[in-house]
Design a protein around this motif. Structure first.
Motif, PDB file in Angstrom:
ATOM      1  N   TRP A  40       0.780  -1.171   0.173  1.00 34.28           N
ATOM      2  CA  TRP A  40       0.036  -0.064   0.191  1.00 34.28           C
ATOM      3  C   TRP A  40       0.932   1.318  -0.081  1.00 34.28           C
ATOM      4  N   PRO A  41       0.401   2.381  -0.607  1.00 30.28           N
ATOM      5  CA  PRO A  41       1.054   3.638  -0.654  1.00 30.28           C
ATOM      6  C   PRO A  41       1.290   4.227   0.878  1.00 30.28           C
ATOM      7  N   LEU A  42       2.305   4.928   1.417  1.00 32.45           N
ATOM      8  CA  LEU A  42       2.098   5.240   2.385  1.00 32.45           C
ATOM      9  C   LEU A  42       1.397   6.858   2.627  1.00 32.45           C
ATOM     10  N   PRO A  43       0.344   6.803   3.564  1.00 28.45           N
ATOM     11  CA  PRO A  43      -0.104   8.065   3.704  1.00 28.45           C
ATOM     12  C   PRO A  43       0.369   9.259   3.897  1.00 28.45           C
ATOM     13  N   PRO A  44       0.410  10.423   3.399  1.00 25.37           N
ATOM     14  CA  PRO A  44       1.102  11.354   3.275  1.00 25.37           C
ATOM     15  C   PRO A  44       1.343  11.944   5.279  1.00 25.37           C
ATOM     16  N   GLU A  45       0.189  11.870   5.684  1.00 23.53           N
ATOM     17  CA  GLU A  45       0.238  12.097   7.210  1.00 23.53           C
ATOM     18  C   GLU A  45       1.064  11.379   8.038  1.00 23.53           C
ATOM     19  N   LEU A  46       1.776  10.053   7.414  1.00 24.28           N
ATOM     20  CA  LEU A  46       2.393   9.279   8.212  1.00 24.28           C
ATOM     21  C   LEU A  46       3.773   9.492   7.756  1.00 24.28           C
ATOM     22  N   ARG A  47       4.275  10.313   6.953  1.00 23.82           N
ATOM     23  CA  ARG A  47       5.643  10.301   6.366  1.00 23.82           C
ATOM     24  C   ARG A  47       6.572  10.759   7.579  1.00 23.82           C
ATOM     25  N   GLU A  48       6.286  11.261   8.569  1.00 18.47           N
ATOM     26  CA  GLU A  48       7.151  11.792   9.458  1.00 18.47           C
ATOM     27  C   GLU A  48       7.068  11.268  10.565  1.00 18.47           C
ATOM     28  N   ARG A  49       6.419  10.070  10.766  1.00 17.42           N
ATOM     29  CA  ARG A  49       5.826   9.239  12.139  1.00 17.42           C
ATOM     30  C   ARG A  49       6.655   8.096  12.007  1.00 17.42           C
ATOM     31  N   SER A  50       6.235   7.192  13.154  1.00 15.44           N
ATOM     32  CA  SER A  50       7.156   6.060  13.255  1.00 15.44           C
ATOM     33  C   SER A  50       6.046   4.688  12.669  1.00 15.44           C
ATOM     34  N   PHE A  51       6.563   3.590  12.773  1.00 18.98           N
ATOM     35  CA  PHE A  51       5.705   2.440  12.421  1.00 18.98           C
ATOM     36  C   PHE A  51       4.784   2.324  13.408  1.00 18.98           C
ATOM     37  N   ARG A  52       4.998   2.288  14.598  1.00 21.22           N
ATOM     38  CA  ARG A  52       3.912   2.396  15.821  1.00 21.22           C
ATOM     39  C   ARG A  52       2.809   3.322  15.298  1.00 21.22           C
ATOM     40  N   ASP A  53       3.268   4.433  14.900  1.00 18.42           N
ATOM     41  CA  ASP A  53       1.933   5.323  14.596  1.00 18.42           C
ATOM     42  C   ASP A  53       1.145   4.603  13.476  1.00 18.42           C
ATOM     43  N   ALA A  54       1.889   3.991  12.483  1.00 18.01           N
ATOM     44  CA  ALA A  54       1.207   3.294  11.240  1.00 18.01           C
ATOM     45  C   ALA A  54       0.252   2.133  11.639  1.00 18.01           C
ATOM     46  N   CYS A  55       0.888   1.443  12.541  1.00 14.92           N
ATOM     47  CA  CYS A  55       0.067   0.398  13.153  1.00 14.92           C
ATOM     48  C   CYS A  55      -1.258   0.813  13.958  1.00 14.92           C
ATOM     49  N   LEU A  56      -1.145   1.828  14.332  1.00 14.10           N
ATOM     50  CA  LEU A  56      -2.556   2.395  15.086  1.00 14.10           C
ATOM     51  C   LEU A  56      -3.050   3.180  14.009  1.00 14.10           C
ATOM     52  N   ALA A  57      -2.818   3.651  12.948  1.00 16.09           N
ATOM     53  CA  ALA A  57      -3.456   4.235  12.002  1.00 16.09           C
ATOM     54  C   ALA A  57      -4.140   3.526  10.913  1.00 16.09           C
ATOM     55  N   VAL A  58      -3.496   2.208  10.721  1.00 13.19           N
ATOM     56  CA  VAL A  58      -3.819   1.590   9.645  1.00 13.19           C
ATOM     57  C   VAL A  58      -4.491   0.549  10.056  1.00 13.19           C
ATOM     58  N   GLU A  59      -5.930   0.380  10.173  1.00 15.28           N
ATOM     59  CA  GLU A  59      -6.401  -0.662  10.881  1.00 15.28           C
ATOM     60  C   GLU A  59      -7.585  -1.515   9.759  1.00 15.28           C
ATOM     61  N   THR A  60      -7.959  -0.551   8.806  1.00 12.42           N
ATOM     62  CA  THR A  60      -8.801  -1.326   7.923  1.00 12.42           C
ATOM     63  C   THR A  60      -8.570  -0.760   6.299  1.00 12.42           C
ATOM     64  N   ASP A  61      -9.418  -1.674   5.348  1.00 12.59           N
ATOM     65  CA  ASP A  61      -8.901  -1.038   4.278  1.00 12.59           C
ATOM     66  C   ASP A  61     -10.183  -0.375   3.891  1.00 12.59           C
ATOM     67  N   PRO A  62     -10.097   0.216   2.523  1.00 13.22           N
ATOM     68  CA  PRO A  62     -11.176   1.081   2.000  1.00 13.22           C
ATOM     69  C   PRO A  62     -12.594   0.753   2.308  1.00 13.22           C
ATOM     70  N   GLU A  63     -12.970  -0.362   2.227  1.00 11.14           N
ATOM     71  CA  GLU A  63     -14.348  -1.217   2.605  1.00 11.14           C
ATOM     72  C   GLU A  63     -14.546  -1.332   4.027  1.00 11.14           C
ATOM     73  N   GLY A  64     -13.778  -1.042   4.970  1.00 12.18           N
ATOM     74  CA  GLY A  64     -13.833  -1.145   6.259  1.00 12.18           C
ATOM     75  C   GLY A  64     -13.556  -2.629   6.779  1.00 12.18           C
ATOM     76  N   ARG A  65     -12.853  -3.254   6.039  1.00 13.57           N
ATOM     77  CA  ARG A  65     -12.621  -4.739   6.573  1.00 13.57           C
ATOM     78  C   ARG A  65     -11.155  -4.547   7.171  1.00 13.57           C
ATOM     79  N   PRO A  66     -10.911  -5.149   8.286  1.00  6.76           N
ATOM     80  CA  PRO A  66      -9.846  -5.185   9.050  1.00  6.76           C
ATOM     81  C   PRO A  66      -8.457  -5.763   8.361  1.00  6.76           C
ATOM     82  N   VAL A  67      -7.498  -5.113   8.787  1.00  3.11           N
ATOM     83  CA  VAL A  67      -6.231  -5.467   8.009  1.00  3.11           C
ATOM     84  C   VAL A  67      -5.034  -5.379   9.162  1.00  3.11           C
ATOM     85  N   THR A  68      -4.000  -5.971   8.824  1.00  6.68           N
ATOM     86  CA  THR A  68      -2.738  -6.166   9.725  1.00  6.68           C
ATOM     87  C   THR A  68      -1.729  -5.579   9.030  1.00  6.68           C
TER      88      THR A  68
END
Length: 247
Positions: free
Chosen positions: A184-212
């Motif tokens: 997946w492309p990296l969301p612009p708002e996460l570019r200066e953040r950490s992998f921990r932040d990404a794990c908390l922010a990226v939880e579902t796909d565009p249809e709302g299904r859970p992802v890891t």
């Protein structure tokens, strides 16, 4: 590799890797990341055939490639290790499996014998990747201090699957195609953040299904699985995501 880092402090010093091939370039990156001062790679490929795979690694540190094999004879290889690779002065020696030359672990034992002879019976720390767990006792007396099995992770997953229904369902979903690993492309708002932040922010796909979230792609488009919660996303080019999508 973590044990090597713990043994040698902040840096691993000079390392020799025997039976190296271009498909093991990930090991080179990992060792450099752990602080290897320099690497001597020994393999059977012609030097010209591996140069392209080492270009990026050489920008990160000293990497030397030498073409040789214990298949040329233990004594010949021992002399080569002492003369060309200066194996006795290495911080550690890693012996990888060399397939296609008979029984793999027997080939590795001959390699360890050659290392012993090159070092006059006082070799540095030796790490061997053993194909058959039942062959580990055959390395006794060869100076092997750490042995790991490439199949250990598979065995551990199977063991956990026997005890944990969730793990079993996860494995079956992967095998049956119910789960997919996607980039997946990296969301612009996460570019200066950490992998921990990404794990908390990226939880579902565009249809709302859970992802890891499994990992990321670095600036060189190299896949890094489980980079650690503090890993900066600066320079990352994408995310590695486990989804339930079919495409």
């Amino acid at each position: 590799m973590a044990e090597l880092a713990a043994t040698h402090g902040e840096g691993l010093g000079r390392l020799v890797v025997v039976n190296w091939a271009p498909e093991a370039i990930g090991l080179v990156r990992a060792l450099q990341g752990l602080g290897a001062a320099s690497l001597v790679l020994i393999g059977t490929h012609a030097a010209a055939a591996v140069e392209a795979s080492l270009v990026a690694a050489r920008t990160r540190g000293s990497v030397e490639y030498l073409a040789a094999s214990v298949g040329d004879g233990v004594e010949v290889f021992a002399e080569f290790l002492g003369r060309a690779a200066s194996v006795a002065t290495a911080g550690s020696v890693i012996v990888l499996p060399h397939r296609g030359r008979g029984e793999t672990d027997a080939f590795s034992r001959l390699t360890c014998t050659a290392i012993h002879r090159a070092c006059r019976g006082q070799p540095p720390r030796i790490v061997v990747a053993v194909e058959d767990p039942e062959a580990t006792h055959e390395f006794a007396g060869l100076g092997v201090t750490t042995i790991f099995y490439p199949g250990f992770l598979r065995a551990a997953l199977l063991a956990h699957a026997c005890l944990d229904l969730g793990v079993l369902r996860f494995m079956l979903a992967l095998l049956r195609g119910g789960l997919r690993v996607q980039s997946w492309p990296l969301p612009p708002e996460l570019r200066e953040r950490s992998f921990r932040d990404a794990c908390l922010a990226v939880e579902t796909d565009p249809e709302g299904r859970p992802v890891t979230l499994l990992g990321l792609f670095d600036a060189e488009q190299t896949m890094v699985v489980n980079p650690g919660p503090g890993r900066s996303l600066a320079g990352a080019t994408g995310l590695l995501v486990l989804t339930g999508q079919d495409t």
